[in-house]
Design a protein around this motif. Structure first.
Motif, PDB file in Angstrom:
ATOM      1  N   TYR A 182      -6.907   0.177  -3.162  1.00  0.00           N
ATOM      2  CA  TYR A 182      -7.748   0.991  -4.032  1.00  0.00           C
ATOM      3  C   TYR A 182      -6.972   2.126  -4.696  1.00  0.00           C
ATOM      4  O   TYR A 182      -7.273   2.500  -5.823  1.00  0.00           O
ATOM      5  CB  TYR A 182      -8.930   1.554  -3.229  1.00  0.00           C
ATOM      6  CG  TYR A 182     -10.057   0.562  -3.075  1.00  0.00           C
ATOM      7  CD1 TYR A 182     -11.171   0.598  -3.906  1.00  0.00           C
ATOM      8  CD2 TYR A 182      -9.994  -0.439  -2.106  1.00  0.00           C
ATOM      9  CE1 TYR A 182     -12.205  -0.324  -3.766  1.00  0.00           C
ATOM     10  CE2 TYR A 182     -11.012  -1.364  -1.965  1.00  0.00           C
ATOM     11  CZ  TYR A 182     -12.115  -1.306  -2.797  1.00  0.00           C
ATOM     12  OH  TYR A 182     -13.118  -2.218  -2.671  1.00  0.00           O
ATOM     13  N   THR A 183      -6.025   2.716  -3.996  1.00  0.00           N
ATOM     14  CA  THR A 183      -5.190   3.759  -4.597  1.00  0.00           C
ATOM     15  C   THR A 183      -3.946   3.091  -5.146  1.00  0.00           C
ATOM     16  O   THR A 183      -2.989   2.829  -4.431  1.00  0.00           O
ATOM     17  CB  THR A 183      -4.815   4.827  -3.551  1.00  0.00           C
ATOM     18  OG1 THR A 183      -6.016   5.389  -3.025  1.00  0.00           O
ATOM     19  CG2 THR A 183      -3.955   5.921  -4.174  1.00  0.00           C
ATOM     20  N   CYS A 184      -3.997   2.795  -6.428  1.00  0.00           N
ATOM     21  CA  CYS A 184      -2.961   1.958  -7.032  1.00  0.00           C
ATOM     22  C   CYS A 184      -2.634   2.513  -8.416  1.00  0.00           C
ATOM     23  O   CYS A 184      -3.532   2.905  -9.166  1.00  0.00           O
ATOM     24  CB  CYS A 184      -3.456   0.517  -7.156  1.00  0.00           C
ATOM     25  SG  CYS A 184      -2.171  -0.733  -7.146  1.00  0.00           S
ATOM     26  N   ASP A 228      -1.588   2.664 -12.411  1.00  0.00           N
ATOM     27  CA  ASP A 228      -2.023   1.846 -13.548  1.00  0.00           C
ATOM     28  C   ASP A 228      -1.016   0.745 -13.861  1.00  0.00           C
ATOM     29  O   ASP A 228      -1.397  -0.362 -14.258  1.00  0.00           O
ATOM     30  CB  ASP A 228      -2.215   2.729 -14.792  1.00  0.00           C
ATOM     31  CG  ASP A 228      -3.375   3.696 -14.635  1.00  0.00           C
ATOM     32  OD1 ASP A 228      -4.296   3.396 -13.850  1.00  0.00           O
ATOM     33  OD2 ASP A 228      -3.354   4.759 -15.283  1.00  0.00           O
ATOM     34  N   GLU A 231       1.836   6.738  -6.937  1.00  0.00           N
ATOM     35  CA  GLU A 231       0.841   7.730  -7.349  1.00  0.00           C
ATOM     36  C   GLU A 231       1.351   9.148  -7.128  1.00  0.00           C
ATOM     37  O   GLU A 231       1.208  10.026  -7.988  1.00  0.00           O
ATOM     38  CB  GLU A 231      -0.452   7.504  -6.557  1.00  0.00           C
ATOM     39  CG  GLU A 231      -1.302   6.351  -7.053  1.00  0.00           C
ATOM     40  CD  GLU A 231      -1.980   6.687  -8.366  1.00  0.00           C
ATOM     41  OE1 GLU A 231      -2.947   7.462  -8.366  1.00  0.00           O
ATOM     42  OE2 GLU A 231      -1.514   6.177  -9.403  1.00  0.00           O
ATOM     43  N   GLN A 232       1.946   9.383  -5.973  1.00  0.00           N
ATOM     44  CA  GLN A 232       2.468  10.724  -5.676  1.00  0.00           C
ATOM     45  C   GLN A 232       3.552  11.141  -6.662  1.00  0.00           C
ATOM     46  O   GLN A 232       3.632  12.304  -7.057  1.00  0.00           O
ATOM     47  CB  GLN A 232       3.035  10.754  -4.249  1.00  0.00           C
ATOM     48  CG  GLN A 232       1.977  10.666  -3.162  1.00  0.00           C
ATOM     49  CD  GLN A 232       2.601  10.508  -1.788  1.00  0.00           C
ATOM     50  OE1 GLN A 232       3.459   9.669  -1.568  1.00  0.00           O
ATOM     51  NE2 GLN A 232       2.163  11.331  -0.845  1.00  0.00           N
ATOM     52  N   GLN A 260       0.832  -1.206   0.000  1.00  0.00           N
ATOM     53  CA  GLN A 260       0.000   0.000   0.000  1.00  0.00           C
ATOM     54  C   GLN A 260       0.864   1.253   0.000  1.00  0.00           C
ATOM     55  O   GLN A 260       0.591   2.212  -0.744  1.00  0.00           O
ATOM     56  CB  GLN A 260      -0.929   0.005   1.212  1.00  0.00           C
ATOM     57  CG  GLN A 260      -1.906   1.164   1.207  1.00  0.00           C
ATOM     58  CD  GLN A 260      -2.753   1.229   2.463  1.00  0.00           C
ATOM     59  OE1 GLN A 260      -2.320   0.782   3.526  1.00  0.00           O
ATOM     60  NE2 GLN A 260      -3.954   1.780   2.345  1.00  0.00           N
ATOM     61  N   HIS A 310      -0.538  -5.257  -6.039  1.00  0.00           N
ATOM     62  CA  HIS A 310      -0.416  -4.227  -7.066  1.00  0.00           C
ATOM     63  C   HIS A 310      -1.125  -4.608  -8.357  1.00  0.00           C
ATOM     64  O   HIS A 310      -1.337  -3.753  -9.232  1.00  0.00           O
ATOM     65  CB  HIS A 310       1.071  -3.954  -7.355  1.00  0.00           C
ATOM     66  CG  HIS A 310       1.735  -3.169  -6.279  1.00  0.00           C
ATOM     67  ND1 HIS A 310       3.083  -2.885  -6.275  1.00  0.00           N
ATOM     68  CD2 HIS A 310       1.228  -2.585  -5.151  1.00  0.00           C
ATOM     69  CE1 HIS A 310       3.386  -2.194  -5.198  1.00  0.00           C
ATOM     70  NE2 HIS A 310       2.276  -1.992  -4.507  1.00  0.00           N
ATOM     71  N   THR A 350       0.978   4.107  -3.026  1.00  0.00           N
ATOM     72  CA  THR A 350       0.737   5.533  -2.791  1.00  0.00           C
ATOM     73  C   THR A 350       1.915   6.366  -3.273  1.00  0.00           C
ATOM     74  O   THR A 350       1.737   7.414  -3.912  1.00  0.00           O
ATOM     75  CB  THR A 350       0.477   5.785  -1.300  1.00  0.00           C
ATOM     76  OG1 THR A 350      -0.701   5.077  -0.902  1.00  0.00           O
ATOM     77  CG2 THR A 350       0.293   7.267  -1.017  1.00  0.00           C
TER      78      THR A 350
END
Length: 313
Positions: A158-160, A162, A92-93, A85, A138, A89
């Protein structure tokens, strides 16, 4: 062409200073960042150890450079599902500019919850399964995993990103290097060892990236640089498995009392002469590394970046 990065030391510096150094690294022409992931520093003289994932969040807002953890241990102190996780994140950042560097860890950081510290072969087996767990999570969707070392029940990130986060593996010996070649997306080491780079590629790594890290100590004189390196990082020349099995910073300080300044002389570039820095950098290039990360030891950070930009790079 080898890409040059800067190695942010969480053992020596707090979070705001690490972000400041990252900005200076970008201005000095460094193209990417390594950042260490520790619960403890190696010794009390180093004196810091911020939570790496918070720092990475700050870096994502401060610079546009790719970031690799060097390295995260996803086996004992932190369950691989949590690392999965955190890495998702971070990816994404950083808009896909994040690499999760992993390794089998040290008792220094991993003993803190009271878990036993397994032997090396077990730690590598745990690391292999941890990478499997991270990649499953992932991949998206609901994950159930019942393995030898880890259980995951009904977990979904959920915040993953592409694309799956690349996972590079640290290897300082043949078994870990073979594992990196077999399962990792890249290889990491702090030794300019051509044999290990070749072993990684022959074990399945092929043309995948190899990252190398080196420490330096720019200073007004070579004696000053060596004294600073000896004060802060004598643990780098401790022999055998001590780095993996000693549990406390004070144990490293005790063991490092046997390390003399002369023992450290010649192990890293120090002082104001740019030539030893170029020679050390060349040793990593000649060993076959695609990326080389440089860590400046001690407080002369601003002077180092100016020195590197104008005299070395």
């Amino acid at each position: 062409m080898v890409s040059l990065g800067y190695f942010l030391s969480c053992e020596e510096f707090g979070p705001k200073e690490l972000v400041r150094q990252a900005k200076m690294a970008a201005d000095a022409g460094f193209e990417r960042l390594w950042i260490s992931d520790h619960f403890h520093p190696w010794n009390d003289e180093q004196g810091q150890s911020p939570f790496v994932w918070s720092v990475i969040g700050a870096l994502s807002e401060a610079v546009d450079l790719p970031v690799t953890t060097a390295v995260t241990c996803p086996t004992v102190r932190t369950h691989p599902a949590i690392i999965a996780q955190a890495a998702a994140t971070a990816a994404e950042q950083l808009a896909g500019r994040f690499v999760l560097g992993v390794g089998s860890g040290e008792a220094l950081n991993e003993h803190i919850l009271g878990d036993p510290w397994p032997p090396a072969d077990v730690r590598l087996a745990m690391l292999e399964e941890a990478v499997e767990v991270i990649r499953k999570l992932h991949g998206g969707g609901l994950v159930n995993h019942h393995g030898r070392h880890y259980t995951v029940e009904g977990a979904r990130i959920y915040t993953c990103p592409d694309e799956p986060v690349p996972i590079y593996l640290s290897g300082f010996g043949p078994k870990a290097t073979d594992l990196a070649g077999r399962i990792a997306d890249g290889y990491m080491s702090t030794m300019p060892d051509a044999d290990l780079v070749r072993r990684f590629r022959d074990a399945g790594g092929g043309a995948k990236p190899a990252q190398g890290g080196m420490k330096v100590c720019h200073a007004g004189t070579a004696d000053e640089g060596l004294a600073t390196a000896h004060r802060l990082w004598p643990n780098t020349v401790l022999p055998g498995d001590l780095a993996q099995i000693l549990p406390q910073p004070r144990n490293f300080a005790d063991a490092s009392a046997l390390v003399t300044r002369d023992m450290m002389a010649g192990t890293l570039p120090v002082g104001p002469d740019p030539e030893p820095y170029r020679e050390t950098l060349k040793s990593y290039v000649d060993a076959g590394f695609d990326e080389v990360y440089v860590a400046q030891i001690g407080p002369r950070q601003d002077e180092f970046f100016e020195f590197w930009r104008t005299k070395v790079a």
